[in-house]
Design an enzyme around this catalytic site. Structure first.
Site, PDB file in Angstrom:
ATOM      1  CD  GLN A 226      42.017  38.712  50.721  1.00 27.28           C
ATOM      2  OE1 GLN A 226      40.936  39.102  50.305  1.00 27.28           O
ATOM      3  NE2 GLN A 226      42.968  38.258  49.902  1.00 27.28           N
TER       4      GLN A 226
ATOM      5  CG  HIS B  18      41.113  43.500  48.221  1.00 25.43           C
ATOM      6  ND1 HIS B  18      40.913  43.368  46.868  1.00 25.43           N
ATOM      7  CD2 HIS B  18      41.337  42.246  48.687  1.00 25.43           C
ATOM      8  CE1 HIS B  18      41.024  42.096  46.516  1.00 25.43           C
ATOM      9  NE2 HIS B  18      41.270  41.391  47.602  1.00 25.43           N
TER      10      HIS B  18
ATOM     11  CD  GLU C 146      34.505  39.076  49.009  1.00 25.50           C
ATOM     12  OE1 GLU C 146      34.631  39.063  47.767  1.00 25.50           O
ATOM     13  OE2 GLU C 146      34.897  40.033  49.711  1.00 25.50           O
ATOM     14  CG  HIS C 147      37.617  36.251  50.559  1.00 29.07           C
ATOM     15  ND1 HIS C 147      37.579  37.635  50.512  1.00 29.07           N
ATOM     16  CD2 HIS C 147      37.583  35.824  49.273  1.00 29.07           C
ATOM     17  CE1 HIS C 147      37.538  38.023  49.251  1.00 29.07           C
ATOM     18  NE2 HIS C 147      37.532  36.954  48.478  1.00 29.07           N
TER      19      HIS C 147
ATOM     20  CG  ASP D 239      41.154  36.813  45.738  1.00 29.92           C
ATOM     21  OD1 ASP D 239      39.956  36.494  45.835  1.00 29.92           O
ATOM     22  OD2 ASP D 239      41.718  37.588  46.531  1.00 29.92           O
TER      23      ASP D 239
ATOM     24  CG  HIS E 107      -6.929  31.989  38.355  1.00 27.99           C
ATOM     25  ND1 HIS E 107      -7.032  33.329  38.141  1.00 27.99           N
ATOM     26  CD2 HIS E 107      -5.584  31.707  38.424  1.00 27.99           C
ATOM     27  CE1 HIS E 107      -5.817  33.861  38.088  1.00 27.99           C
ATOM     28  NE2 HIS E 107      -4.930  32.898  38.246  1.00 27.99           N
TER      29      HIS E 107
END
Length: 435
Positions: free
Chosen positions: A249, A252, A319-320, A353, A412
């Protein structure tokens, strides 16, 4: 004991937002004013590309012929898995109607947006999987028109595998344009495209900022920052597998945080020993990214027990999130803040992924504390409707008139009054706000 950091990040994942905002604002304003021609000028400047923008059927067919048969089969396998999962997701949103009070029926209807713009990164890495994730879910949701937009390489164009994936997954048009100019083209409906109702897909900080600025006039999947990942590991975890997953990871990007949270110090120390060795064995670009990410953004945290581990993970809202620990059902029940969860050594973030079926467009930078990732639901508007008989409208009109007057909204209130007067002319109603 409190959390103990064996390794603490020296930087955060926040980019130089002010400079990015200034650049993106200028590009968006230029393209909105100048239309197709301005977008083409930015494509020549940033993409170094002066070729076909909307790919023809011949170009798509030629690109497919360049993709090896084995890779085509892998793309089709991943597409089938993502499609199957998305179809199951869609079944969780149903149209319904209910009689709220006798004579008044209200309902829910799920309507897909008309046009979706799917951004597929193609710079440092060719994100074939992003085409699969974004286009497939839009197609399953029922969008009428789907554009896949990906940055071309100079004198080459969009990567053939991205073209093939977008085509197989159902893109109506494939656009060779990157960055802010690609996002702007989809939003403003340039080159004869319909204006996008929603923009989805990952991208660099400029793409993310463009989506943030355009949010409101179009929908977006989320405001994304650098990808991040957290691993929860106990004494049963394999240090080599944990280290490999962290490195996988970290590649990235230079600012992609990875975190290890454990209750076992020997495991943490062994992982810290292994990670630099594994990084050193990567190809050059991957190695440079992973080295910087591990040096500046990674953290290793030792907790007292699994409850403190879980609480730490929820605080980070990664995120993960990977769990390599005993009693996976306990973790599944306990954890509450993550984009996507990977339980056990037998699965890993890379599976999600690329090919397992769940979506890889996920909330970053702690956003998993309040939202999930991309799904068919993101492309669908959940709208409501109602219908009433005159008798069914009667008690609702009375309550509406009184509440509206209490709020000071006389106009109204009178929309309720007129119906009571028309439908029940022989009755007298107390429609004042006072008790």
């Amino acid at each position: 004991m409190p959390r103990h950091y064996l390794k603490k990040a020296t930087l955060t994942s926040k980019s130089d937002a002010s400079e990015t905002k200034k650049i993106v604002r200028g590009i968006l304003d230029d393209i909105e004013a100048g239309g197709d021609q301005s977008a083409l000028e930015y494509a020549r400047k940033f993409d170094k590309y002066d070729g076909e923008i909307l790919l023809s059927e011949e170009t798509i067919k030629a690109a497919a012929a360049q993709v090896p048969a084995k890779l085509r089969r892998d793309i089709e396998f991943a597409h089938a898995n993502v499609k199957r999962f998305a179809e199951a997701q869609k079944q969780t949103v149903n149209d319904f109607e209910i009689e709220v009070v006798p004579g008044l029926v209200a309902g829910q209807k799920a309507i897909p947006v008309a046009a979706a713009g799917c951004y597929v990164p193609g710079g440092r890495y060719s994100h074939i999987a992003s085409a699969i994730m974004t286009v497939t879910t839009a197609k399953v949701a029922g969008c009428n028109h789907i554009v896949a937009c990906s940055p071309p390489r100079p004198d080459v164009g969009v990567a053939p595998a991205i073209i093939y994936a977008a085509h197989v997954c159902g893109a109506d048009k494939i656009m060779a344009m990157g960055g802010v100019q690609g996002v702007a083209a989809m939003t403003f409906g340039l080159f004869g495209l319909p204006k996008a109702n929603i923009l989805v897909g990952p991208g660099n900080q400029f793409v993310a900022e463009a989506k943030r600025m355009l949010f409101g006039r179009v929908g977006i999947d989320m405001i994304a920052g650098p990808t991040d990942s957290l691993i929860l590991a106990d004494k049963t975890a394999d240090p080599m597998v944990v280290a490999t997953d962290l490195v996988g990871q970290a590649e990235h990007g230079y600012n992609s945080p990875v975190w290890l949270v454990t209750d076992n110090t020997p495991l943490a120390e062994e992982v810290m020993r292994l990670v630099p060795i594994l990084i050193a064995d990567l190809p050059e670009v991957n190695r440079e990214n992973a080295t910087a990410a591990w040096r500046d953004y990674a953290e290793v945290i030792v907790c007292a027990d699994r409850e403190e581990m879980a609480a730490t993970s929820d605080d980070y809202a990664p995120e993960h999130l990977t769990v390599q620990a005993d009693d996976l059902d306990w973790w599944l029940g306990r954890l509450s803040c993550y984009g996507s969860l990977f339980l056990g050594e037998e699965t890993t973030v890379a599976f999600g992924d690329k090919a397992s079926g769940t979506n890889h467009v996920l909330p970053t930078s702690g956003a998993a504390s309040y939202t999930g990732g991309l799904s068919v639901h993101k492309y669908m508007k959940i709208v409501t409707w109602q219908r009433a008989t005159r008798e069914g409208a009667k008690p609702v009109a009375e309550a509406t008139a009184r509440i509206a007057r209490l709020e000071g909204m006389e106009g109204h209130a009178r929309t309720a009054d007129i119906r009571l007067q028309k439908y029940f002319p022989d009755e007298t109603f107390d429609l004042t706000a006072e008790g």
